[in-house]
Design an enzyme around this catalytic site. Structure first.
Site, short mmCIF file in Angstrom:
data_model
loop_
_atom_site.label_atom_id
_atom_site.label_comp_id
_atom_site.label_asym_id
_atom_site.label_seq_id
_atom_site.Cartn_x
_atom_site.Cartn_y
_atom_site.Cartn_z
N SER A 157 0.89 -1.14 -0.18
CA SER A 157 0.06 0.07 0.02
C SER A 157 1.02 1.27 0.01
O SER A 157 1.93 1.27 0.51
CB SER A 157 -0.87 -0.01 1.33
OG SER A 157 -1.50 1.27 1.41
N TYR A 170 -0.85 -1.25 10.06
CA TYR A 170 -0.96 -1.23 8.82
C TYR A 170 0.26 -0.77 7.85
O TYR A 170 0.63 -1.76 7.14
CB TYR A 170 -2.33 -0.42 8.30
CG TYR A 170 -2.58 -0.67 6.90
CD1 TYR A 170 -3.06 -1.63 6.32
CD2 TYR A 170 -2.30 0.46 5.95
CE1 TYR A 170 -3.66 -2.21 5.07
CE2 TYR A 170 -2.72 0.21 4.62
CZ TYR A 170 -3.30 -0.76 4.34
OH TYR A 170 -3.58 -1.06 2.90
#
Length: 275
Positions: A157, A170
């Site tokens: 990401s 994350y």
């Protein structure tokens, strides 16, 4: 998109979001897909059965807690039997939702709950890809073609580089995936000719990629404003299909390994619209 062919594909986190879009694509192009996800309810969606309608034996959905190493080992053995000991593509996509800390906590939370949540998110987002890659190495070496065995694609990401509030676990997991990609590309490449690459999505709208959205008839563009679109120099927010195209490229690119492909429309100045 790719022509019809017969690949054995393992996808984690395939019940919703980007993973679900990848499952759909590989099924619709004639491949066998083995999906690992903890969300059993999503697997019961009608569209999953529809995508595999022409060849129902091409879809294998397994409820699996990817923070549990024993469950992962069991599923890899099952997948090896189903696929006859050959795997062409491993896509490490899963992450333990939500992306931020649950219950509106922050990293300064004084309870041990924050560390328990950290452990789960890192286990699913980083440790599971490492374990799956290890266990699937002989299957990947047996898959693919003579000139290029099976490959691994890690879904990272842009939050690995540009985080937002309360994304510590994350961002750490997605950044770790990039380091893991580089290292495995060297180790597995030299020893087994297995290619390892990463896809780095930016803002990909996946609000339509779940069972609830199917039942309500929600479309990709629903809920997106003109400002959301104009925020990107490319003129729109990302779609799952944008990620699919990058994955497809990496599956067939036999001279590409240890690389990162960013799928992002860029972030520029917002357009100001008159009232």
């Amino acid at each position: 998109m790719s022509a019809q062919r017969n690949l054995n594909v393992l996808i984690t986190g395939g019940a919703r979001g980007i993973g679900r879009g990848l499952v759909r694509h590989f099924l619709e192009t004639g491949n066998q897909v083995y999906v690992l996800d903890s969300n059993k309810d999503e697997f019961q969606a009608k569209l999953f059965r529809k995508w595999a309608a022409t060849s129902p034996d091409h879809l294998y959905t397994r409820t699996c807690d990817l923070s549990d190493r024993a469950q992962i080992k069991t599923e890899v053995k099952s997948m090896a039997e189903v696929f006859g000991g050959k795997l062409d593509v491993l896509i490490n996509n899963a992450f333990a939702t939500p992306h931020i800390w649950s219950d509106e906590r922050t990293m300064e939370d004084e309870s041990e709950d924050i560390m328990a949540e950290w452990d789960i998110k890192i286990a699913v987002g980083l440790s599971a890809p490492f374990l799956l890659s290890r266990l699937c190495t002989p299957l990947l070496e047996a898959g693919g073609t003579k000139s290029s065995p099976g490959c691994i694609i890690n879904i990272s990401s842009t939050r690995a580089y540009q985080s937002e509030l309360n994304h510590e676990a994350y961002s750490a997991a997605k950044a770790g995936l990039l380091g893991l990609t580089q290292s495995m590309a060297v180790s597995l490449g030299h020893r087994h000719k297995i290619r390892v690459n990463a896809v780095i999505p930016g803002w990909i709208n996946v609000e339509n990629e779940n069972r609830g959205a199917d039942e309500k008839g929600i479309k990709w563009e629903d809920g997106l404003s003109r400002e959301d679109m104009a925020w990107h120099p490319a003129g729109r927010v990302g779609k799952v299909e944008d990620v699919v195209k990058a994955v497809e490229y990496l599956v067939g690119a036999e001279f590409v390994t240890g690389q990162e492909i960013t799928i992002d429309g860029g972030v520029g100045r917002k357009m100001v619209y008159p009232e």
